[in-house]
Motif scaffolding. Sequence first.
Motif, PDB file in Angstrom:
ATOM      1  N   SER A  71       3.138  -3.381  -3.834  1.00  4.18           N
ATOM      2  CA  SER A  71       2.376  -3.018  -2.636  1.00  4.18           C
ATOM      3  C   SER A  71       2.741  -1.593  -2.238  1.00  4.18           C
ATOM      4  O   SER A  71       3.788  -1.072  -2.638  1.00  4.18           O
ATOM      5  N   GLN A  72       1.901  -0.990  -1.422  1.00  2.00           N
ATOM      6  CA  GLN A  72       2.196   0.357  -0.936  1.00  2.00           C
ATOM      7  C   GLN A  72       3.514   0.373  -0.170  1.00  2.00           C
ATOM      8  O   GLN A  72       4.317   1.298  -0.315  1.00  2.00           O
ATOM      9  N   ASP A  73       3.777  -0.667   0.633  1.00  2.00           N
ATOM     10  CA  ASP A  73       5.027  -0.734   1.391  1.00  2.00           C
ATOM     11  C   ASP A  73       6.242  -0.802   0.465  1.00  2.00           C
ATOM     12  O   ASP A  73       7.266  -0.177   0.735  1.00  2.00           O
ATOM     13  N   GLN A  74       6.134  -1.579  -0.625  1.00  2.00           N
ATOM     14  CA  GLN A  74       7.244  -1.682  -1.574  1.00  2.00           C
ATOM     15  C   GLN A  74       7.539  -0.336  -2.231  1.00  2.00           C
ATOM     16  O   GLN A  74       8.699   0.060  -2.366  1.00  2.00           O
ATOM     17  N   VAL A  75       6.484   0.369  -2.610  1.00  2.00           N
ATOM     18  CA  VAL A  75       6.665   1.659  -3.274  1.00  2.00           C
ATOM     19  C   VAL A  75       7.244   2.675  -2.296  1.00  2.00           C
ATOM     20  O   VAL A  75       8.164   3.419  -2.619  1.00  2.00           O
ATOM     21  N   ARG A  76       6.741   2.680  -1.066  1.00  2.00           N
ATOM     22  CA  ARG A  76       7.256   3.620  -0.074  1.00  2.00           C
ATOM     23  C   ARG A  76       8.729   3.344   0.215  1.00  2.00           C
ATOM     24  O   ARG A  76       9.528   4.272   0.356  1.00  2.00           O
ATOM     25  N   GLU A  77       9.087   2.061   0.296  1.00  2.00           N
ATOM     26  CA  GLU A  77      10.484   1.693   0.574  1.00  2.00           C
ATOM     27  C   GLU A  77      11.417   2.208  -0.525  1.00  2.00           C
ATOM     28  O   GLU A  77      12.499   2.698  -0.248  1.00  2.00           O
TER      29      GLU A  77
END
Length: 120
Positions: A71-77
Amino acid sequence: MQHSTKPPTKAQQKRFERMSAIGCVPCTIIGIYQNPPQIHHIVKGKKRLGHDHTIAKCPWHHTGQVPTGYSQDQVRERMGPSYAIEPEAFEHIFGTQEELLEFQNALLDHYTECEKFDEE
């Protein structure tokens, strides 16, 4: 946005090849190896500064492309913000485009020195 009108010179093409071998500058800063990167041209006033003003960025850091299965959140994290999605947050964490260009050029200088050493 206006693109560079001339194709890269042989020296600029060699720069791009070396940048691709080194990998994404933001990923290097946080200790992740991402290869192959995309070539990001620095822009001022909606105009590219040219092929000598380029930074290697992985698809996430360059265009916000999320790798398959994440997910975008996983990649950003894991990788920090994308320049395409959050330019201010990106620059806060990784530095301005000018600072990243300085770092890119230092990486290229080191890479070139290593090439010379390997040839000896």
